[in-house]
Design a protein around this motif. Structure first.
Motif, PDB file in Angstrom:
ATOM      1  N   ALA A 133      -9.222  16.876  -4.322  1.00  0.00           N
ATOM      2  CA  ALA A 133      -9.476  16.305  -3.228  1.00  0.00           C
ATOM      3  C   ALA A 133     -11.338  16.492  -2.957  1.00  0.00           C
ATOM      4  CB  ALA A 133      -8.708  16.096  -2.121  1.00  0.00           C
ATOM      5  N   LEU A 134     -11.910  17.369  -3.818  1.00  0.00           N
ATOM      6  CA  LEU A 134     -13.004  18.189  -3.465  1.00  0.00           C
ATOM      7  C   LEU A 134     -13.845  16.773  -4.278  1.00  0.00           C
ATOM      8  CD1 LEU A 134     -12.473  22.511  -3.773  1.00  0.00           C
ATOM      9  CD2 LEU A 134     -14.040  20.887  -2.107  1.00  0.00           C
ATOM     10  N   GLY A 178     -18.438  14.491   6.001  1.00  0.00           N
ATOM     11  CA  GLY A 178     -17.810  15.510   5.694  1.00  0.00           C
ATOM     12  C   GLY A 178     -17.154  16.467   6.652  1.00  0.00           C
ATOM     13  N   VAL A 179     -18.008  17.044   7.264  1.00  0.00           N
ATOM     14  CA  VAL A 179     -17.545  17.816   8.461  1.00  0.00           C
ATOM     15  C   VAL A 179     -16.700  17.514   9.690  1.00  0.00           C
ATOM     16  CG1 VAL A 179     -19.250  18.012  10.472  1.00  0.00           C
ATOM     17  CG2 VAL A 179     -18.434  20.348   9.391  1.00  0.00           C
ATOM     18  N   SER A 180     -16.458  16.392   9.882  1.00  0.00           N
ATOM     19  CA  SER A 180     -15.180  15.792  10.702  1.00  0.00           C
ATOM     20  C   SER A 180     -13.811  16.275   9.928  1.00  0.00           C
ATOM     21  CB  SER A 180     -15.706  14.714  10.864  1.00  0.00           C
ATOM     22  OG  SER A 180     -16.843  14.184  11.685  1.00  0.00           O
ATOM     23  N   LEU A 181     -14.343  15.607   8.833  1.00  0.00           N
ATOM     24  CA  LEU A 181     -13.106  15.497   8.195  1.00  0.00           C
ATOM     25  C   LEU A 181     -12.501  16.574   7.966  1.00  0.00           C
ATOM     26  CD1 LEU A 181     -13.522  13.366   4.969  1.00  0.00           C
ATOM     27  CD2 LEU A 181     -12.221  12.730   7.090  1.00  0.00           C
ATOM     28  N   VAL A 182     -13.204  17.602   7.524  1.00  0.00           N
ATOM     29  CA  VAL A 182     -12.870  19.682   7.403  1.00  0.00           C
ATOM     30  C   VAL A 182     -12.123  19.850   8.296  1.00  0.00           C
ATOM     31  CG1 VAL A 182     -14.056  22.021   7.168  1.00  0.00           C
ATOM     32  CG2 VAL A 182     -14.579  19.872   5.536  1.00  0.00           C
ATOM     33  N   ALA A 183     -13.077  19.965  10.045  1.00  0.00           N
ATOM     34  CA  ALA A 183     -11.975  19.742  11.345  1.00  0.00           C
ATOM     35  C   ALA A 183     -11.091  19.599  11.539  1.00  0.00           C
ATOM     36  CB  ALA A 183     -12.902  19.324  12.581  1.00  0.00           C
ATOM     37  N   LEU A 184     -10.648  18.067  11.190  1.00  0.00           N
ATOM     38  CA  LEU A 184      -9.423  17.863  11.007  1.00  0.00           C
ATOM     39  C   LEU A 184      -8.402  18.259  10.779  1.00  0.00           C
ATOM     40  CD1 LEU A 184      -7.828  15.075  13.022  1.00  0.00           C
ATOM     41  CD2 LEU A 184      -8.616  13.685  10.956  1.00  0.00           C
ATOM     42  N   GLY A 185      -8.431  18.362   9.798  1.00  0.00           N
ATOM     43  CA  GLY A 185      -7.308  19.041   8.417  1.00  0.00           C
ATOM     44  C   GLY A 185      -7.144  20.541   8.665  1.00  0.00           C
ATOM     45  N   GLY A 186      -8.201  20.756   9.400  1.00  0.00           N
ATOM     46  CA  GLY A 186      -7.511  22.497   9.849  1.00  0.00           C
ATOM     47  C   GLY A 186      -7.029  22.699  10.981  1.00  0.00           C
ATOM     48  N   LEU A 200      -0.567  19.042   2.868  1.00  0.00           N
ATOM     49  CA  LEU A 200      -1.048  17.692   3.016  1.00  0.00           C
ATOM     50  C   LEU A 200      -2.215  17.845   4.068  1.00  0.00           C
ATOM     51  CD1 LEU A 200       2.295  15.801   3.185  1.00  0.00           C
ATOM     52  CD2 LEU A 200       0.610  15.829   0.604  1.00  0.00           C
ATOM     53  N   PRO A 201      -2.396  18.560   4.998  1.00  0.00           N
ATOM     54  CA  PRO A 201      -3.689  18.374   5.677  1.00  0.00           C
ATOM     55  C   PRO A 201      -4.438  19.231   5.068  1.00  0.00           C
ATOM     56  CG  PRO A 201      -1.501  19.466   7.204  1.00  0.00           C
ATOM     57  CD  PRO A 201      -1.229  19.209   5.350  1.00  0.00           C
ATOM     58  N   GLN A 202      -4.330  20.125   3.947  1.00  0.00           N
ATOM     59  CA  GLN A 202      -5.684  20.647   2.829  1.00  0.00           C
ATOM     60  C   GLN A 202      -6.348  19.903   2.475  1.00  0.00           C
ATOM     61  OE1 GLN A 202      -7.223  23.595   3.750  1.00  0.00           O
ATOM     62  NE2 GLN A 202      -6.177  23.841   5.402  1.00  0.00           N
ATOM     63  N   VAL A 203      -5.891  18.456   2.912  1.00  0.00           N
ATOM     64  CA  VAL A 203      -6.551  17.788   1.373  1.00  0.00           C
ATOM     65  C   VAL A 203      -7.417  17.128   2.199  1.00  0.00           C
ATOM     66  CG1 VAL A 203      -6.062  15.463   0.447  1.00  0.00           C
ATOM     67  CG2 VAL A 203      -4.800  17.039   0.125  1.00  0.00           C
ATOM     68  N   LEU A 204      -7.648  16.531   3.964  1.00  0.00           N
ATOM     69  CA  LEU A 204      -8.418  16.388   4.354  1.00  0.00           C
ATOM     70  C   LEU A 204      -9.405  17.318   4.081  1.00  0.00           C
ATOM     71  CD1 LEU A 204      -6.759  15.531   7.782  1.00  0.00           C
ATOM     72  CD2 LEU A 204      -8.184  13.139   6.234  1.00  0.00           C
ATOM     73  N   VAL A 205      -9.627  18.543   4.577  1.00  0.00           N
ATOM     74  CA  VAL A 205     -10.193  19.793   4.450  1.00  0.00           C
ATOM     75  C   VAL A 205     -11.275  19.779   3.076  1.00  0.00           C
ATOM     76  CG1 VAL A 205     -10.536  22.187   4.232  1.00  0.00           C
ATOM     77  CG2 VAL A 205      -9.264  21.537   6.030  1.00  0.00           C
ATOM     78  N   THR A 206     -10.226  19.814   2.142  1.00  0.00           N
ATOM     79  CA  THR A 206     -11.026  19.351   0.804  1.00  0.00           C
ATOM     80  C   THR A 206     -11.834  18.385   0.750  1.00  0.00           C
ATOM     81  OG1 THR A 206      -8.744  18.858  -0.538  1.00  0.00           O
ATOM     82  CG2 THR A 206      -9.162  21.042  -0.334  1.00  0.00           C
ATOM     83  N   LEU A 207     -11.767  17.356   0.998  1.00  0.00           N
ATOM     84  CA  LEU A 207     -12.163  15.749   1.020  1.00  0.00           C
ATOM     85  C   LEU A 207     -13.431  16.217   1.400  1.00  0.00           C
ATOM     86  CD1 LEU A 207     -12.592  12.948   0.287  1.00  0.00           C
ATOM     87  CD2 LEU A 207     -10.832  12.533   2.312  1.00  0.00           C
ATOM     88  N   GLY A 208     -13.175  16.377   2.591  1.00  0.00           N
ATOM     89  CA  GLY A 208     -14.402  16.722   3.283  1.00  0.00           C
ATOM     90  C   GLY A 208     -15.334  17.979   2.852  1.00  0.00           C
ATOM     91  N   GLY A 209     -15.333  19.177   2.444  1.00  0.00           N
ATOM     92  CA  GLY A 209     -16.307  20.099   1.535  1.00  0.00           C
ATOM     93  C   GLY A 209     -16.611  19.364   0.257  1.00  0.00           C
ATOM     94  N   GLY A 210     -15.944  18.372  -0.061  1.00  0.00           N
ATOM     95  CA  GLY A 210     -16.550  18.420  -1.120  1.00  0.00           C
ATOM     96  C   GLY A 210     -17.533  17.118  -0.803  1.00  0.00           C
TER      97      GLY A 210
END
Length: 401
Positions: free
Chosen positions: A260-261, A284-292, A311-321
């Protein structure tokens, strides 16, 4: 008289490889950490220090090498760092104790940091004000390597033992050195004779950090990467030790998560010119916070499971990308006259977040997944909070007459 280096596809591929080198150095060996501990008769979990010292050296070195390249040029700093990297990686292959292995990793981190900071500075030199999409492309190259490396590292460990992934890293770095020697001319044609001097270094960084927008981007990058590093460093013990995946299954699972990154970085590469770095970092940082936070809630309510963690970590990596390339672009592009300094500090911030998280993870680990999940959520929430707080202050200061 030297001529300017043009923005070519071949140069971009080289910069993508340089940007990826530090991550390859870590991601390839993570599946073999347990094997390294066993071979070297070290206590379980001691190999985490090898990850932490790498990122510490990787980050601290950029504070000096970035501005030093503004003075001496990118090419000599890059080549010197790569030679140190080759020597350190060879030492890792010959290490007989965990202490020796950790020392070699620290030296390897110092060598690898020159690759990242020089790549980012060279992008600014060559692509100038249009550096945003090119910076995103270098990050995409790095992320592709991250996706492939855990699964490849697991496979190599199973087939050739703990030294096999390190040997591959040595081969990759050797090829990069040959390409740099034959294909890269110096791109920093306007050098600052005062840059990199210890007497002025602190003052230059202090001047850079007066910019609230720069601070917001640097701190957001630090805590975002720290959130991701909690899972990078802690996942091997959790997936293999607690969830009983094999090293190759673990590698494939982590590769699926970090894929997802690439999606996040591709979005950034295509929209950064239109949206601007700050809007992309905000999303991106909003997705990271939501996933964490989702990872923490899922763990507390449903317990530990492969899907509940992954699965929630996919949001973290998507936002991190999104955060990684956009924050670097937003920090480096406005600082053309000190691109090495700005790139160096952003690299330091990124690694500082990982180092702090890694040390906390080592201290708090109790044999469960709690420390990893809690640190992932905490760093993600702090990243979101700091970015929006400092951006709000910046807007208020700009609005004042």
């Amino acid at each position: 008289m030297q001529t300017a280096v043009g923005p070519t596809r071949q140069l971009l591929v080289l910069l993508m490889a340089l940007t990826a080198l530090g991550e390859i150095s870590t991601q390839l060996i993570i599946p073999s950490l347990s094997a390294i501990e066993w071979v070297m008769a070290a206590k379980p979990g001691s190999s985490l220090l090898a990850l932490s010292v790498f990122v510490a050296a990787f980050g601290l070195g950029q504070l000096v090498l970035g501005p030093l390249s503004d003075r001496l040029g990118r090419r000599p700093i890059l080549l010197a760092g790569l030679l140190v990297y080759l020597a350190a990686t060879s030492w890792m292959l010959l290490a007989n104790s965990m202490g020796e292995f950790i020392g070699a990793r620290a030296l390897q981190g110092l060598g690898a940091c020159s690759a990242l900071v020089m790549a980012r500075a060279i992008v600014r030199d060559v692509w100038q004000a249009q550096a945003g999409p090119a910076l995103a492309m270098t990050v995409i190259g790095m992320l592709c390597a991250i996706v492939v490396s855990p699964a490849l590292g697991g496979l190599l460990t199973r087939l050739g033992g703990w030294q096999a992934p390190i040997l591959l890293v040595l081969i990759v770095a050797s090829v990069i050195v040959v390409v740099v020697l034959s294909r890269y001319r110096e791109s920093n044609l306007v050098r600052d004779p005062q840059a990199g001097r210890l007497s002025t270094l602190a003052a230059n960084y202090a001047d850079l950090l007066k910019d609230r927008s720069f601070c917001a981007l640097a701190l957001t990058l630090a805590f975002t990467y720290g959130a991701m590093f909690a899972v990078i460093a802690g996942s091997s013990a959790v997936y293999i030790g607690l969830l009983h995946l094999s090293p190759s299954q673990y590698g494939m699972t982590i590769s699926a998560i970090v894929a997802a990154l690439i999606a996040g970085a591709l979005f950034t590469q295509r929209t950064i010119t239109r949206l601007g770095p700050n809007k992309i970092v905000s999303l991106g940082v909003s997705l990271v916070a939501l996933g964490g936070i989702a990872t923490l809630v899922t763990h507390q309510i449903l317990g530990l499971s492969v899907l509940g963690l992954s699965l929630p970590q996919v949001l973290v990596t998507l936002g991190g990308g999104m955060v990684l390339p956009a924050s670097v672009a937003g920090a480096v592009i406005p600082n053309a006259h000190r691109a090495g300094l700005a790139a160096g500090f952003m690299g330091f911030a990124q690694m500082a977040g990982a180092t702090i998280c890694g040390l906390l993870l080592t201290t708090l680990q109790d044999g469960s997944a709690w420390a990893m999940v809690m640190l992932n959520a905490s760093f993600a929430f702090v990243a979101w909070s700091i970015f929006h707080l400092l951006q709000r202050q910046t807007r208020r200061a700009t609005a004042l007459p």
